[in-house]
Design a protein around this motif. Structure first.
Motif, PDB file in Angstrom:
ATOM      1  N   VAL A  33     -13.383 -10.892   6.612  1.00 16.12           N
ATOM      2  CA  VAL A  33     -13.906  -9.843   5.724  1.00 16.12           C
ATOM      3  C   VAL A  33     -13.584  -8.473   6.311  1.00 16.12           C
ATOM      4  CG1 VAL A  33     -15.999  -8.848   4.740  1.00 16.12           C
ATOM      5  CG2 VAL A  33     -15.734 -11.335   4.832  1.00 16.12           C
ATOM      6  N   PHE A  34     -13.842  -8.298   7.606  1.00 13.24           N
ATOM      7  CA  PHE A  34     -13.633  -7.022   8.284  1.00 13.24           C
ATOM      8  C   PHE A  34     -12.175  -6.571   8.164  1.00 13.24           C
ATOM      9  CE2 PHE A  34     -12.815  -4.419  12.056  1.00 13.24           C
ATOM     10  CZ  PHE A  34     -13.882  -3.526  12.021  1.00 13.24           C
ATOM     11  N   PHE A  35     -11.243  -7.446   8.569  1.00 16.69           N
ATOM     12  CA  PHE A  35      -9.824  -7.074   8.530  1.00 16.69           C
ATOM     13  C   PHE A  35      -9.262  -7.110   7.114  1.00 16.69           C
ATOM     14  CE2 PHE A  35     -10.251  -8.208  13.055  1.00 16.69           C
ATOM     15  CZ  PHE A  35      -9.832  -6.998  13.594  1.00 16.69           C
ATOM     16  N   GLY A  36      -9.847  -7.940   6.249  1.00 19.90           N
ATOM     17  CA  GLY A  36      -9.451  -7.933   4.840  1.00 19.90           C
ATOM     18  C   GLY A  36      -9.749  -6.605   4.179  1.00 19.90           C
ATOM     19  N   ASP A  37     -10.892  -6.031   4.497  1.00 14.30           N
ATOM     20  CA  ASP A  37     -11.234  -4.713   3.966  1.00 14.30           C
ATOM     21  C   ASP A  37     -10.259  -3.652   4.467  1.00 14.30           C
ATOM     22  OD1 ASP A  37     -13.360  -5.574   2.447  1.00 14.30           O
ATOM     23  OD2 ASP A  37     -14.906  -4.931   3.868  1.00 14.30           O
ATOM     24  N   ILE A  38      -9.855  -3.741   5.721  1.00 19.70           N
ATOM     25  CA  ILE A  38      -8.879  -2.785   6.257  1.00 19.70           C
ATOM     26  C   ILE A  38      -7.552  -2.929   5.511  1.00 19.70           C
ATOM     27  CG2 ILE A  38      -7.491  -2.177   8.289  1.00 19.70           C
ATOM     28  CD1 ILE A  38      -9.955  -2.845  10.011  1.00 19.70           C
ATOM     29  N   ALA A  39      -7.150  -4.159   5.256  1.00 20.42           N
ATOM     30  CA  ALA A  39      -5.862  -4.413   4.588  1.00 20.42           C
ATOM     31  C   ALA A  39      -5.821  -3.882   3.160  1.00 20.42           C
ATOM     32  CB  ALA A  39      -5.554  -5.909   4.601  1.00 20.42           C
ATOM     33  N   THR A  40      -6.976  -3.768   2.491  1.00 21.75           N
ATOM     34  CA  THR A  40      -6.983  -3.285   1.106  1.00 21.75           C
ATOM     35  C   THR A  40      -6.774  -1.784   0.996  1.00 21.75           C
ATOM     36  OG1 THR A  40      -9.384  -2.985   1.050  1.00 21.75           O
ATOM     37  CG2 THR A  40      -8.528  -5.146   0.353  1.00 21.75           C
ATOM     38  N   MET A  41      -6.863  -1.065   2.131  1.00 22.10           N
ATOM     39  CA  MET A  41      -6.638   0.387   2.141  1.00 22.10           C
ATOM     40  C   MET A  41      -7.591   1.138   1.204  1.00 22.10           C
ATOM     41  SD  MET A  41      -4.115   0.880   4.352  1.00 22.10           S
ATOM     42  CE  MET A  41      -3.428   2.462   3.968  1.00 22.10           C
ATOM     43  N   ALA A  42      -8.861   0.750   1.232  1.00 21.84           N
ATOM     44  CA  ALA A  42      -9.889   1.437   0.440  1.00 21.84           C
ATOM     45  C   ALA A  42     -10.963   1.949   1.404  1.00 21.84           C
ATOM     46  CB  ALA A  42     -10.483   0.484  -0.591  1.00 21.84           C
ATOM     47  N   TRP A  43     -12.019   2.565   0.857  1.00 24.99           N
ATOM     48  CA  TRP A  43     -13.052   3.168   1.710  1.00 24.99           C
ATOM     49  C   TRP A  43     -13.744   2.174   2.640  1.00 24.99           C
ATOM     50  CZ3 TRP A  43     -12.719   7.794   3.102  1.00 24.99           C
ATOM     51  CH2 TRP A  43     -12.262   8.783   2.238  1.00 24.99           C
ATOM     52  N   PRO A  44     -14.066   0.955   2.193  1.00 23.98           N
ATOM     53  CA  PRO A  44     -14.658   0.029   3.171  1.00 23.98           C
ATOM     54  C   PRO A  44     -13.717  -0.240   4.355  1.00 23.98           C
ATOM     55  CG  PRO A  44     -15.073  -0.761   0.961  1.00 23.98           C
ATOM     56  CD  PRO A  44     -14.104   0.385   0.833  1.00 23.98           C
ATOM     57  N   GLY A  45     -12.429  -0.321   4.081  1.00 27.43           N
ATOM     58  CA  GLY A  45     -11.456  -0.516   5.154  1.00 27.43           C
ATOM     59  C   GLY A  45     -11.352   0.693   6.065  1.00 27.43           C
ATOM     60  N   GLN A  46     -11.431   1.884   5.473  1.00 25.65           N
ATOM     61  CA  GLN A  46     -11.389   3.104   6.290  1.00 25.65           C
ATOM     62  C   GLN A  46     -12.581   3.135   7.233  1.00 25.65           C
ATOM     63  OE1 GLN A  46     -13.501   5.927   6.461  1.00 25.65           O
ATOM     64  NE2 GLN A  46     -12.151   7.019   7.848  1.00 25.65           N
ATOM     65  N   PHE A  47     -13.751   2.783   6.722  1.00 23.41           N
ATOM     66  CA  PHE A  47     -14.950   2.736   7.564  1.00 23.41           C
ATOM     67  C   PHE A  47     -14.774   1.707   8.680  1.00 23.41           C
ATOM     68  CE2 PHE A  47     -19.025   1.056   8.846  1.00 23.41           C
ATOM     69  CZ  PHE A  47     -19.723   2.218   9.131  1.00 23.41           C
ATOM     70  N   ASN A  48     -14.247   0.524   8.339  1.00 23.27           N
ATOM     71  CA  ASN A  48     -14.054  -0.519   9.348  1.00 23.27           C
ATOM     72  C   ASN A  48     -13.049  -0.092  10.411  1.00 23.27           C
ATOM     73  OD1 ASN A  48     -15.849  -2.033   7.910  1.00 23.27           O
ATOM     74  ND2 ASN A  48     -14.393  -3.581   7.256  1.00 23.27           N
ATOM     75  N   LEU A  49     -11.976   0.592  10.004  1.00 25.36           N
ATOM     76  CA  LEU A  49     -10.993   1.065  10.977  1.00 25.36           C
ATOM     77  C   LEU A  49     -11.606   2.120  11.897  1.00 25.36           C
ATOM     78  CD1 LEU A  49      -8.103   0.910  11.999  1.00 25.36           C
ATOM     79  CD2 LEU A  49      -7.505   2.674  10.320  1.00 25.36           C
ATOM     80  N   ASP A  50     -12.379   3.026  11.330  1.00 23.04           N
ATOM     81  CA  ASP A  50     -13.076   4.029  12.137  1.00 23.04           C
ATOM     82  C   ASP A  50     -14.039   3.344  13.109  1.00 23.04           C
ATOM     83  OD1 ASP A  50     -15.662   6.004  12.329  1.00 23.04           O
ATOM     84  OD2 ASP A  50     -13.783   7.141  12.217  1.00 23.04           O
ATOM     85  N   PHE A  51     -14.783   2.371  12.615  1.00 25.22           N
ATOM     86  CA  PHE A  51     -15.729   1.629  13.448  1.00 25.22           C
ATOM     87  C   PHE A  51     -15.004   0.871  14.556  1.00 25.22           C
ATOM     88  CE2 PHE A  51     -18.482  -2.268  13.936  1.00 25.22           C
ATOM     89  CZ  PHE A  51     -19.464  -1.644  14.680  1.00 25.22           C
ATOM     90  N   LEU A  52     -13.877   0.250  14.231  1.00 26.05           N
ATOM     91  CA  LEU A  52     -13.089  -0.463  15.231  1.00 26.05           C
ATOM     92  C   LEU A  52     -12.609   0.497  16.318  1.00 26.05           C
ATOM     93  CD1 LEU A  52     -11.740  -3.072  16.226  1.00 26.05           C
ATOM     94  CD2 LEU A  52      -9.826  -2.544  14.675  1.00 26.05           C
ATOM     95  N   SER A  53     -12.253   1.714  15.924  1.00 24.28           N
ATOM     96  CA  SER A  53     -11.854   2.720  16.904  1.00 24.28           C
ATOM     97  C   SER A  53     -13.016   3.056  17.837  1.00 24.28           C
ATOM     98  CB  SER A  53     -11.373   3.991  16.197  1.00 24.28           C
ATOM     99  OG  SER A  53     -10.258   3.710  15.393  1.00 24.28           O
TER     100      SER A  53
END
Length: 99
Positions: A33-53
């Motif tokens: 779910v976490f990396f799937g959201d990042i792969a969709t290139m939408a706001w949930p993915g942006q949040f997850n990428l920021d959080f991963l950082s």
């Protein structure tokens, strides 16, 4: 310092309770779910990428604080994968040790 420690314990308890509910309802399938959201290139993915950082920086800081020793690297991995659940407990412990 007491207020900070109360905040750490409060945050830890909230995260533990929330995580328990999520695991009970959805299981342990976080990573797809976490990396799937990042792969969709939408706001949930942006949040997850920021959080991963932030998790990566937390893990590196904890490892650095322990001079990148074997225990320090292990704690860094715990920080990376444990997130705030780990970091709140870690900060509580080191704040007590530092007096």
């Amino acid at each position: 310092m007491t207020s900070f420690r109360v905040l750490l314990v409060t945050l830890w308890l909230i995260i533990a309770a929330y995580t328990s509910v999520v695991v009970a309802r959805h299981g342990f399938g976080l990573l797809p779910v976490f990396f799937g959201d990042i792969a969709t290139m939408a706001w949930p993915g942006q949040f997850n990428l920021d959080f991963l950082s932030m998790l990566t920086l937390s893990g590196l800081w904890v490892s650095w604080r322990h001079d990148f020793s074997a225990p320090g690297l292990a704690l860094g991995l715990l920080a990376l994968f444990g997130g705030a659940f780990f970091l709140t407990a870690y900060l509580l412990i080191i704040s007590i040790q530092a007096k």
